[in-house]
Design an enzyme around this catalytic site. Structure first.
Site, PDB file in Angstrom:
ATOM      1  N   GLY A  32       5.348  65.120  80.711  1.00 43.90           N
ATOM      2  CA  GLY A  32       3.921  64.995  80.391  1.00 43.90           C
ATOM      3  C   GLY A  32       3.229  63.866  81.141  1.00 43.90           C
TER       4      GLY A  32
ATOM      5  N   SER B 289     -10.027  58.604  74.708  1.00 45.72           N
ATOM      6  CA  SER B 289      -8.912  58.181  75.560  1.00 45.72           C
ATOM      7  C   SER B 289      -8.976  58.914  76.887  1.00 45.72           C
ATOM      8  CB  SER B 289      -7.609  58.531  74.843  1.00 45.72           C
ATOM      9  OG  SER B 289      -6.525  58.444  75.729  1.00 45.72           O
TER      10      SER B 289
ATOM     11  N   ASN C 124      -1.084  51.109  60.355  1.00 49.44           N
ATOM     12  CA  ASN C 124      -0.459  50.620  61.596  1.00 49.44           C
ATOM     13  C   ASN C 124      -0.925  49.206  61.915  1.00 49.44           C
ATOM     14  OD1 ASN C 124       1.305  51.077  63.786  1.00 49.44           O
ATOM     15  ND2 ASN C 124      -0.434  51.451  65.149  1.00 49.44           N
TER      16      ASN C 124
ATOM     17  N   LYS D  32      -8.475  63.956  70.085  1.00 51.38           N
ATOM     18  CA  LYS D  32      -9.560  63.224  70.764  1.00 51.38           C
ATOM     19  C   LYS D  32     -10.573  64.210  71.360  1.00 51.38           C
ATOM     20  CE  LYS D  32      -8.223  59.053  69.912  1.00 51.38           C
ATOM     21  NZ  LYS D  32      -8.933  58.292  68.909  1.00 51.38           N
TER      22      LYS D  32
ATOM     23  N   ILE E  36      -7.046  47.138  69.125  1.00 51.18           N
ATOM     24  CA  ILE E  36      -8.336  47.043  69.833  1.00 51.18           C
ATOM     25  C   ILE E  36      -9.437  46.646  68.854  1.00 51.18           C
ATOM     26  CG2 ILE E  36      -9.979  48.260  71.331  1.00 51.18           C
ATOM     27  CD1 ILE E  36      -7.598  50.200  72.011  1.00 51.18           C
TER      28      ILE E  36
ATOM     29  N   ARG F 239       9.202  60.945  82.718  1.00 49.60           N
ATOM     30  CA  ARG F 239       8.935  61.283  81.317  1.00 49.60           C
ATOM     31  C   ARG F 239       8.064  62.530  81.292  1.00 49.60           C
ATOM     32  NH1 ARG F 239       6.009  56.742  77.699  1.00 49.60           N
ATOM     33  NH2 ARG F 239       4.320  57.188  79.163  1.00 49.60           N
TER      34      ARG F 239
ATOM     35  N   TYR G 244      -2.084  64.738  69.907  1.00 44.03           N
ATOM     36  CA  TYR G 244      -2.913  63.521  69.893  1.00 44.03           C
ATOM     37  C   TYR G 244      -4.135  63.717  70.796  1.00 44.03           C
ATOM     38  CZ  TYR G 244      -4.624  58.946  71.340  1.00 44.03           C
ATOM     39  OH  TYR G 244      -5.443  57.896  71.659  1.00 44.03           O
TER      40      TYR G 244
ATOM     41  N   THR H 179      -6.694  60.298  78.074  1.00 45.37           N
ATOM     42  CA  THR H 179      -5.822  61.462  77.911  1.00 45.37           C
ATOM     43  C   THR H 179      -6.635  62.771  77.941  1.00 45.37           C
ATOM     44  OG1 THR H 179      -3.935  62.274  76.628  1.00 45.37           O
ATOM     45  CG2 THR H 179      -5.810  61.514  75.356  1.00 45.37           C
TER      46      THR H 179
HETATM   47  P1  NAD Z   1      -4.039  50.690  66.202  1.00 54.64           P
HETATM   48  O1  NAD Z   1      -3.053  51.610  65.582  1.00 54.64           O
HETATM   49  O2  NAD Z   1      -3.623  49.289  66.450  1.00 54.64           O
HETATM   50  O3  NAD Z   1      -5.384  50.675  65.342  1.00 54.64           O
HETATM   51  C1  NAD Z   1      -5.816  51.776  64.595  1.00 54.64           C
HETATM   52  C2  NAD Z   1      -6.114  51.279  63.206  1.00 54.64           C
HETATM   53  O4  NAD Z   1      -6.574  52.372  62.415  1.00 54.64           O
HETATM   54  C3  NAD Z   1      -4.897  50.691  62.491  1.00 54.64           C
HETATM   55  O5  NAD Z   1      -5.216  49.427  61.983  1.00 54.64           O
HETATM   56  C4  NAD Z   1      -4.592  51.690  61.386  1.00 54.64           C
HETATM   57  O6  NAD Z   1      -4.034  51.067  60.257  1.00 54.64           O
HETATM   58  C5  NAD Z   1      -5.963  52.294  61.124  1.00 54.64           C
HETATM   59  N1  NAD Z   1      -5.959  53.653  60.576  1.00 54.64           N
HETATM   60  C6  NAD Z   1      -5.307  54.744  61.043  1.00 54.64           C
HETATM   61  N2  NAD Z   1      -5.592  55.795  60.285  1.00 54.64           N
HETATM   62  C7  NAD Z   1      -6.470  55.390  59.329  1.00 54.64           C
HETATM   63  C8  NAD Z   1      -7.129  56.015  58.245  1.00 54.64           C
HETATM   64  N3  NAD Z   1      -6.955  57.314  57.970  1.00 54.64           N
HETATM   65  N4  NAD Z   1      -7.952  55.270  57.482  1.00 54.64           N
HETATM   66  C9  NAD Z   1      -8.143  53.944  57.726  1.00 54.64           C
HETATM   67  N5  NAD Z   1      -7.533  53.298  58.732  1.00 54.64           N
HETATM   68  C10 NAD Z   1      -6.708  54.014  59.519  1.00 54.64           C
HETATM   69  O7  NAD Z   1      -4.532  51.388  67.547  1.00 54.64           O
HETATM   70  P2  NAD Z   1      -5.428  50.811  68.715  1.00 54.64           P
HETATM   71  O8  NAD Z   1      -4.564  50.700  69.915  1.00 54.64           O
HETATM   72  O9  NAD Z   1      -6.204  49.662  68.259  1.00 54.64           O
HETATM   73  O10 NAD Z   1      -6.378  52.077  68.953  1.00 54.64           O
HETATM   74  C11 NAD Z   1      -7.651  52.188  68.367  1.00 54.64           C
HETATM   75  C12 NAD Z   1      -8.235  53.529  68.727  1.00 54.64           C
HETATM   76  O11 NAD Z   1      -8.279  53.642  70.152  1.00 54.64           O
HETATM   77  C13 NAD Z   1      -7.434  54.731  68.231  1.00 54.64           C
HETATM   78  O12 NAD Z   1      -8.337  55.736  67.841  1.00 54.64           O
HETATM   79  C14 NAD Z   1      -6.675  55.174  69.468  1.00 54.64           C
HETATM   80  O13 NAD Z   1      -6.383  56.555  69.448  1.00 54.64           O
HETATM   81  C15 NAD Z   1      -7.657  54.839  70.571  1.00 54.64           C
HETATM   82  N6  NAD Z   1      -6.997  54.614  71.861  1.00 54.64           N
HETATM   83  C16 NAD Z   1      -6.010  53.675  71.959  1.00 54.64           C
HETATM   84  C17 NAD Z   1      -5.365  53.487  73.180  1.00 54.64           C
HETATM   85  C18 NAD Z   1      -4.255  52.480  73.308  1.00 54.64           C
HETATM   86  O14 NAD Z   1      -3.508  52.550  74.266  1.00 54.64           O
HETATM   87  N7  NAD Z   1      -4.109  51.505  72.426  1.00 54.64           N
HETATM   88  C19 NAD Z   1      -5.731  54.253  74.283  1.00 54.64           C
HETATM   89  C20 NAD Z   1      -6.756  55.182  74.166  1.00 54.64           C
HETATM   90  C21 NAD Z   1      -7.392  55.355  72.932  1.00 54.64           C
HETATM   91  C1  UD1 Z   2       0.412  56.845  77.178  1.00 54.31           C
HETATM   92  C2  UD1 Z   2       0.114  58.211  76.644  1.00 54.31           C
HETATM   93  C3  UD1 Z   2      -1.390  58.397  76.622  1.00 54.31           C
HETATM   94  C4  UD1 Z   2      -2.029  57.316  75.753  1.00 54.31           C
HETATM   95  C5  UD1 Z   2      -1.618  55.944  76.303  1.00 54.31           C
HETATM   96  C6  UD1 Z   2      -2.068  54.858  75.395  1.00 54.31           C
HETATM   97  C7  UD1 Z   2       2.024  59.638  77.195  1.00 54.31           C
HETATM   98  C8  UD1 Z   2       2.505  60.753  78.054  1.00 54.31           C
HETATM   99  N1  UD1 Z   2       0.773  59.217  77.475  1.00 54.31           N
HETATM  100  O1  UD1 Z   2      -0.164  56.729  78.467  1.00 54.31           O
HETATM  101  O2  UD1 Z   2      -1.725  59.662  76.100  1.00 54.31           O
HETATM  102  O3  UD1 Z   2      -3.438  57.418  75.763  1.00 54.31           O
HETATM  103  O4  UD1 Z   2      -0.178  55.864  76.373  1.00 54.31           O
HETATM  104  O5  UD1 Z   2      -1.949  53.639  76.062  1.00 54.31           O
HETATM  105  O6  UD1 Z   2       2.716  59.170  76.309  1.00 54.31           O
HETATM  106  N2  UD1 Z   2       6.771  53.713  81.644  1.00 54.31           N
HETATM  107  C9  UD1 Z   2       8.062  53.410  82.041  1.00 54.31           C
HETATM  108  N3  UD1 Z   2       8.926  52.963  81.091  1.00 54.31           N
HETATM  109  C10 UD1 Z   2       8.591  52.803  79.785  1.00 54.31           C
HETATM  110  C11 UD1 Z   2       7.264  53.116  79.394  1.00 54.31           C
HETATM  111  C12 UD1 Z   2       6.383  53.577  80.346  1.00 54.31           C
HETATM  112  O7  UD1 Z   2       8.404  53.547  83.214  1.00 54.31           O
HETATM  113  O8  UD1 Z   2       9.451  52.404  78.967  1.00 54.31           O
HETATM  114  C13 UD1 Z   2       5.806  54.144  82.682  1.00 54.31           C
HETATM  115  C14 UD1 Z   2       5.201  55.519  82.428  1.00 54.31           C
HETATM  116  O9  UD1 Z   2       5.989  56.535  82.982  1.00 54.31           O
HETATM  117  C15 UD1 Z   2       3.826  55.351  83.108  1.00 54.31           C
HETATM  118  C16 UD1 Z   2       3.482  53.867  82.914  1.00 54.31           C
HETATM  119  O10 UD1 Z   2       4.734  53.231  82.662  1.00 54.31           O
HETATM  120  O11 UD1 Z   2       3.928  55.599  84.483  1.00 54.31           O
HETATM  121  C17 UD1 Z   2       2.559  53.628  81.736  1.00 54.31           C
HETATM  122  O12 UD1 Z   2       3.094  54.248  80.583  1.00 54.31           O
HETATM  123  P1  UD1 Z   2       2.454  54.012  79.126  1.00 54.31           P
HETATM  124  O13 UD1 Z   2       2.254  52.584  78.890  1.00 54.31           O
HETATM  125  O14 UD1 Z   2       3.307  54.777  78.161  1.00 54.31           O
HETATM  126  O15 UD1 Z   2       1.024  54.680  79.242  1.00 54.31           O
HETATM  127  P2  UD1 Z   2       0.598  56.170  79.691  1.00 54.31           P
HETATM  128  O16 UD1 Z   2       1.768  57.024  79.939  1.00 54.31           O
HETATM  129  O17 UD1 Z   2      -0.389  56.054  80.789  1.00 54.31           O
END
Ligand code: NAD
Ligand code: UD1
Length: 343
Positions: A293, A124, A35, A152, A12, A291, A148, A126
């Protein structure tokens, strides 16, 4: 503005960096690459034709971080850095508490010391737990069911306390729903290590023939087709939301949480069908147990972001699937996960 972007090399963060540069901001990315890969930032420069400063550093290292704050005068911070895998957080909770909470604490302490009081933070959906009714609204009770999610939740609480103690702070807490998709150029996207936990990367890898079959977790939910429903949001829309949040924190004080989603839920089977359409590939799947949770249904009420940030997600499910597929097809050796095996 000059902005510190923690975690800006990630999924992101890199999309948001591109938007920030295109809007004329100056950015300093601090990322330990735990990551991600620095090549994402090279691609941000390629997309935008603009430069940025990258510092490979860990945000938990207070001394090194202080040097960065001394060298640069930041106007605001966008804080993405953190670990994000739910399952991993259950196995190694202390890593999550250290990285996410200590990292945030270090950053906030330095922001206070150097009087930088404008912050956009990645939270998130979550934090809504699994007991609220949909659509989820920002003022609903919050809870967490895994380490996790608790990180948050704690960071959100920490921010509310920081604001109570000093109302000159201006903080936007962004609660992302399910970020998916990739940059329309095919140059930026999500590259999870090992076997993906999330639906979109798993489905793209099945469509690409890298995995043999998708397991659909639960087909007996009380939903239109029995599979889980989520609010998927295109990462480009999400990046736009950060720009709007930054504009808001720049010109006012306060602390506000915002849902960033589309407000529209899609089932797992609808995702599979749309992927088949955009890729022209058959996606083999099997119906499996639920799954642990997982909620049956999760989608956002996005009216607060629409009204206060004047932000709206614009991309459709077809855009999300098409761009994810395009990204999968465009990945170069640099991005390819060496551990990836056909299973
Ligand atoms: P990502 O892992 O691609 O990006 C996170 C970045 O932070 C990575 O580049 C990693 O190397 C860096 N990082 C981690 N720990 C660090 C540290 N201690 N010091 C410096 N850099 C560090 O993840 P993303 O999907 O881009 O998510 C970004 C943020 O959004 C995260 O905080 C994540 O929890 C939150 N978030 C993501 C999602 C999702 O589904 N992708 C959903 C809800 C919230
Ligand atoms: C998951 C995390 C959530 C996190 C989010 C980040 C869990 C329980 N929740 O959300 O905390 O913020 O990712 O994007 O891990 N599914 C399948 N098969 C798969 C994978 C997923 O059927 O192989 C289904 C899941 O049951 C769900 C949907 O697809 O209904 C989306 O799943 P996913 O992409 O993992 O996101 P979340 O579960 O919403």
């Amino acid at each position: 503005m000059k902005i510190l972007v923690s975690g800006g090399a990630g999924y992101i963060g890199s999309h948001t960096c591109a938007e920030l540069l295109l809007s004329g901001h100056e950015i300093v990315v601090v990322d330990n690459l735990s990551n991600s890969n620095e090549s994402s930032l090279e691609r941000v420069k390629e997309i935008t034709g603009k430069d940025l400063i990258f510092i490979k550093e860990d945000i938990t290292d207070e001394m090194k971080m202080e040097k960065i704050f001394l060298e640069h005068h930041f106007d605001a911070v966008i804080h993405f850095a953190g670990h994000k895998a739910v399952g991993e957080s259950v196995s190694v909770p202390l890593n999550y508490y250290h990285n996410n909470i200590s990292g945030s604490l270090t950053l906030f302490k330095l922001m206070k010391k150097y009087e930088i009081k404008k912050l956009v933070f990645s939270s998130s959906a979550t934090v809504y737990g699994s007991h609220n009714k949909v659509p989820l609204k920002e003022d609903m009770p919050l809870s967490a069911s895994n380490p996790y999610g608790r990180t948050k939740l704690f960071i959100e609480e920490m921010l509310r306390d920081i604001y109570s103690a000093d109302p000159e702070w201006s903080i936007a807490i962004l609660r992302y729903f399910n970020p998916v998709g990739a940059h329309p150029s095919g140059l930026l996207g999500e590259n999870p290590k090992g076997i993906p936990n999330n639906l979109f990367p798993y489905v793209t890898q099945v469509a690409a023939g890298k995995r043999t079959c998708l397991s659909i977790f639960g087909s007996d939910y009380d939903t239109k087709d029995g599979t889980g429903i989520r609010d998927y949001i295109h990462v480009a829309d999400l990046a736009g939301g950060h720009l709007k949040a930054l504009e808001a924190v720049a010109c006012s004080n306060g602390i506000e949480a915002f849902n960033l989603g589309t407000g529209q839920g899609y089932s797992v089977l609808e995702i599979v069908r749309m992927f088949e359409k955009v890729s022209g590939k058959k996606i083999p799947f099997q119906l499996s147990e639920r799954r642990k949770g997982d909620a049956a249904v999760s989608y956002a009420d996005c009216s607060k972001a629409r009204i206060l940030l004047q932000w709206n997600a614009e991309k459709s499910l077809e855009d999300m699937c098409r761009d994810s597929w395009n990204w999968q097809m465009n990945q170069t050796e640099t991005y390819l996960d060496k551990e990836l095996q056909i299973i």
